[in-house]
Design an enzyme around this catalytic site. Structure first.
Site, short mmCIF file in Angstrom:
data_model
loop_
_atom_site.label_atom_id
_atom_site.label_comp_id
_atom_site.label_asym_id
_atom_site.label_seq_id
_atom_site.Cartn_x
_atom_site.Cartn_y
_atom_site.Cartn_z
N LYS A 1 26.38 50.62 28.79
CA LYS A 1 26.47 49.16 28.93
C LYS A 1 25.45 48.70 29.98
CE LYS A 1 29.49 45.32 30.31
NZ LYS A 1 30.85 44.85 30.64
N ASP B 1 27.00 39.92 34.98
CA ASP B 1 28.07 39.40 34.14
C ASP B 1 28.81 38.27 34.87
OD1 ASP B 1 30.09 38.91 32.37
OD2 ASP B 1 31.19 40.79 32.73
N LYS C 1 33.76 33.73 35.41
CA LYS C 1 34.64 34.50 36.29
C LYS C 1 34.93 33.72 37.58
CE LYS C 1 33.11 39.18 34.99
NZ LYS C 1 34.41 39.75 34.60
N ARG D 1 31.61 44.83 25.05
CA ARG D 1 31.91 45.41 23.73
C ARG D 1 31.04 44.80 22.65
NH1 ARG D 1 38.01 43.48 24.32
NH2 ARG D 1 37.40 43.86 26.48
N1 BES Z 1 32.30 43.62 33.34
C1 BES Z 1 33.64 43.25 33.11
C2 BES Z 1 34.63 44.35 33.50
C3 BES Z 1 34.70 44.68 34.94
C4 BES Z 1 35.61 44.05 35.74
C5 BES Z 1 33.90 45.66 35.48
C6 BES Z 1 35.72 44.39 37.07
C7 BES Z 1 34.00 45.98 36.80
C8 BES Z 1 34.92 45.36 37.60
C9 BES Z 1 33.89 42.91 31.64
O1 BES Z 1 32.80 42.39 30.96
C10 BES Z 1 34.98 41.91 31.58
O2 BES Z 1 34.79 40.87 32.11
N2 BES Z 1 36.09 42.26 30.97
C11 BES Z 1 37.20 41.39 30.87
C12 BES Z 1 37.73 41.46 29.45
C13 BES Z 1 38.78 40.45 29.17
C14 BES Z 1 38.15 39.08 29.03
C15 BES Z 1 39.49 40.84 27.90
C16 BES Z 1 38.28 41.88 31.84
O3 BES Z 1 38.48 43.09 31.91
O4 BES Z 1 38.85 41.06 32.53
ZN ZN Z 2 30.93 42.95 31.74
ZN ZN Z 3 32.65 40.29 31.20
#
Ligand code: BES
Ligand code: ZN
Ligand code: ZN
Length: 483
Positions: A252, A257, A264, A338
Site C-alpha cells: 500500500k 491519507d 479524518k 483496499r
Molecule cells: N490508513 C488508514 C488506516 C490506518 C489507521 C493506518 C491508523 C494507520 C493508523 C486507512 O486508510 C483507513 O482510514 N481505514 C479506515 C477504514 C474505515 C473507514 C472502514 C479505518 O480503519 O478507520
Molecule cells: Zn489509508
Molecule cells: Zn484511509
C-alpha cells in the site's frame, strides 16, 4: 560503519570500548578474559550488574589493557535466550556506545559462541538501533560508530552472514527513510523516482501513469487519486533471479491519507504520511533480494497515490469499476487502501504468480487489536501463512492470523453494485481483507495489515521512535523459505 573480524584477545584489541555480553548470574566467561579484565569485573557488585536482559554497565579500565572502557550487557537467563534476545542486546549496547561518544567498539564473542549464536545477530540489532532520521535538522548529532571489530576467527560463513545483515539492515534503513520523509517530499512521483533509481541488471522498473491506469480499467485505484493534484504513479518492479512463476509483493503506497471527503479528525493526522509503509517495505525487500541475488522471480507493485479531498475527489456513494470488472460502491473514501490494492491485485494476475502477498497499513482496527507488537494476517494459502508465522517468530516481526469466514462476505453486500468498500463499524479488520480476497480469487494470496506496527511512538531496543521498517526482514525471510 565498517565491520572487521579479528582473532585477537580482548585485552589487546585496539578499540575504545570492549562490549562483553553476559547471561544472568553467569560469570563463567570471566575465566577466558585474562586477569586484568577479570579483576575489574569481579569488583562489581550484583547491585551494579546482574546480567538481566538489556541491562548495561560501563566500567573504566586501567593498567595493561588496551580498551579504555568495558561495557557489560545483559542477556537475561540462559535458558530463555533466543535470537531476538541477542538482537536486542546488540541494539542496546551499540546505541549506548554511540550515545556516550565512542566510535570504535569491539565485541567479545566468548558468551555468544557458548550460546551458539552468531555475532551477526548481535550486529543486526546493533546496526538497526543506530538508525536516525535527521535530514531536516540544521544541527545534526555527529556522534557515530565508525568501525566495529568482532573478536572471532574469520570464516567464510561469518563473512557471508555479515554481508547479509549489512544488506538487510540497509534495506530496513531505506524503508524507514521513505516512511519518515514528510508527505510534501514523499509524493507518488518521488516514490517512483526512488524505485527507478534501483534499476540495474536483473531488476527492471516501470511506472504506469494515470492515463495508462485509465486504459487498463483501474477505476478503483484512480478513484483515490482524484482529490489530489499530485499525479498517481503505479510502480512495478521486476526482479529476475530464478526460473519459476514469480511471487508478487504489493505494498500500500498512499503517500498521505487525509481520509478524502470522509476526512479524518486532526488528532494524529500528521502521521498519515506513514500510509505508504507497505510500499516502502516492498521496495526495500526487492532491493535486498536483488543485491543478495536470491534465486527467485519477484514482482513488486506500489500503487502510489495521495488521498485528498480536492474538488475532483470521489464522493461517498460513487460507484467505480475495478480492473477485473467488479463494480464497487464507495461508502467511505477513507477506506482507500483496499481500492488501490484491489486494482494492484487484479494487475498482479497478469504475471500468473505463484503467490501474491500484500502488505498495508490498512485499518485502524488492526492497531486497536494488536497495538505495536503484531501484524494481522489473513489469506487463502495455508502453506504460506504457516511459513509467515515461522518467519515472524524468527525475525520478531510477529504475525497473528485472523479468520476470513464466508459470513463476512455478507457485510460487503451493496444495494446497487457488486460490492461496497466497507463492511460497517464492526469487524473492519477482517472485512477489509474479505474485500481484498474477492480480487485475489483462487490465486494463493496472503494479506498483512501493518497499521499498528509500521510506526512506533516510543524507542524500542533496536527501533528508534518513528518508522519501524516493519516487513522488510519478515518478507525477505518468507521469500527465501517459499522460493
Ligand atoms: N490508513 C488508514 C488506516 C490506518 C489507521 C493506518 C491508523 C494507520 C493508523 C486507512 O486508510 C483507513 O482510514 N481505514 C479506515 C477504514 C474505515 C473507514 C472502514 C479505518 O480503519 O478507520
Ligand atoms: Zn489509508
Ligand atoms: Zn484511509
Amino acid at each position: 560503519m565498517n565491520i572487521y573480524v579479528k582473532k585477537i584477545s580482548e585485552k589487546d584489541c585496539a578499540c575504545d570500548v570492549l562490549v562483553l555480553p553476559f547471561t544472568e548470574g553467569d560469570r563463567g566467561p570471566l575465566k577466558h578474559l585474562g586477569p586484568s579484565i577479570k579483576a575489574i569485573i569481579e569488583n562489581t557488585s550484583p547491585f551494579e550488574f546482574q546480567g538481566k536482559k538489556n541491562e548495561v554497565l560501563l566500567l573504566q579500565t586501567a593498567g595493561d589493557l588496551r580498551p579504555k572502557r568495558l561495557l557489560l550487557v545483559g542477556l537475561g537467563k540462559k535458558k530463555e535466550i533466543v535470537p531476538e534476545t541477542i538482537r536486542q542486546a546488540g541494539g542496546k549496547a551499540l546505541s549506548f556506545v554511540r550515545d556516550i561518544g565512542f566510535s570504535k567498539p569491539a565485541l567479545s564473542t566468548i558468551t555468544l559462541s557458548d550460546l551458539k549464536v552468531s555475532p551477526a545477530v548481535f550486529m543486526e540489532g546493533g546496526i538497526l538501533a543506530l538508525y536516525r532520521y535527521d535530514l531536516y535538522k540544521s544541527e545534526k548529532d555527529t556522534k557515530e560508530i565508525k568501525e566495529m571489530t568482532i573478536l572471532s576467527t574469520p570464516s567464510k560463513s561469518l563473512s557471508g552472514e555479515l554481508t547479509e545483515i549489512k544488506t538487510l539492515t540497509r534495506a530496513v534503513g531505506l524503508a524507514r527513510d521513505l516512511v519518515n520523509t514528510p508527505a510534501n517530499a514523499m509524493t507518488p512521483s518521488h516514490l517512483a523516482h526512488t524505485a527507478l533509481a534501483l534499476r540495474k541488471k536483473g531488476l527492471s522498473v516501470s511506472v504506469l501513469e494515470s492515463a495508462d491506469a485509465e486504459k487498463l480499467g483501474m477505476g478503483a485505484y484512480l478513484s483515490v487519486s482524484r482529490g489530489s493534484d499530485e499525479p498517481p504513479k503505479f510502480i512495478v518492479l521486476e526482479y529476475k533471479g530464478g526460473r519459476k512463476a514469480p511471487i508478487v509483493l504489493i505494498g500500500k503506497s498512499v503517500t498521505f491519507d487525509s481520509g478524502g471527503i470522509n476526512i479524518k479528525p486532526s488528532d494524529g493526522l500528521e502521521k498519515m504520511k506513514y500510509d505508504m509503509a507497505g510500499g516502502a517495505a516492498v521496495l526495500a525487500v526487492i532491493k535486498a533480494v536483488s543485491e543478495l541475488r536470491l534465486p527467485v522471480n519477484l514482482v513488486g507493485i506500489l500503487p502510489a497515490t495521495e488521498n485528498l479531498p480536492g474538488g475532483g475527489a470521489t464522493r461517498p456513494g460513487d460507484v467505480v469499476k475495478a480492473i477485473n470488472g467488479t463494480t464497487i460502491e464507495i461508502i467511505n473514501t477513507d477506506a482507500e487502501g483496499r481500492m488501490t490494492l484491489a486494482d494492484a491485485i487484479g494487475y498482479a494476475k497478469k504475471f500468473t504468480p505463484s503467490a501474491i502477498i500484500d502488505i498495508a497499513t490498512l485499518t485502524g482496527a488492526c492497531a486497536v487489536a494488536f497495538g505495536g507488537d503484531a501484524v494481522a494476517m489473513m489469506g487463502n494459502d495455508r502453506r504460506i501463512m504457516e511459513t509467515m508465522k515461522q518467519s515472524g517468530e524468527f525475525t520478531n516481526e510477529k504475525v497473528w492470523e485472523m479468520p476470513l469466514f464466508d459470513e463476512y462476505r455478507e457485510y460487503l453486500k451493496s444495494d446497487i453494485a457488486d460490492i461496497k468498500n466497507i463492511g460497517g463499524r464492526t469487524g473492519s479488520l477482517v472485512t477489509s481483507a474479505k474485500f481484498l480476497s474477492e480480487f485475489a480469487g483462487e490465486t494463493p494470496w496472503v494479506h498483512l495489515d501493518i497499521a499498528g506496527t509500521a510506526w512506533t511512538e516510543k524507542d524500542r531496543p533496536y527501533t528508534p521512535k518513528g518508522a519501524s521498517g516493519i516487513g522488510v526482514r519478515l518478507l525477505f525471510d518468507v521469500i527465501r523459505k517459499i522460493q
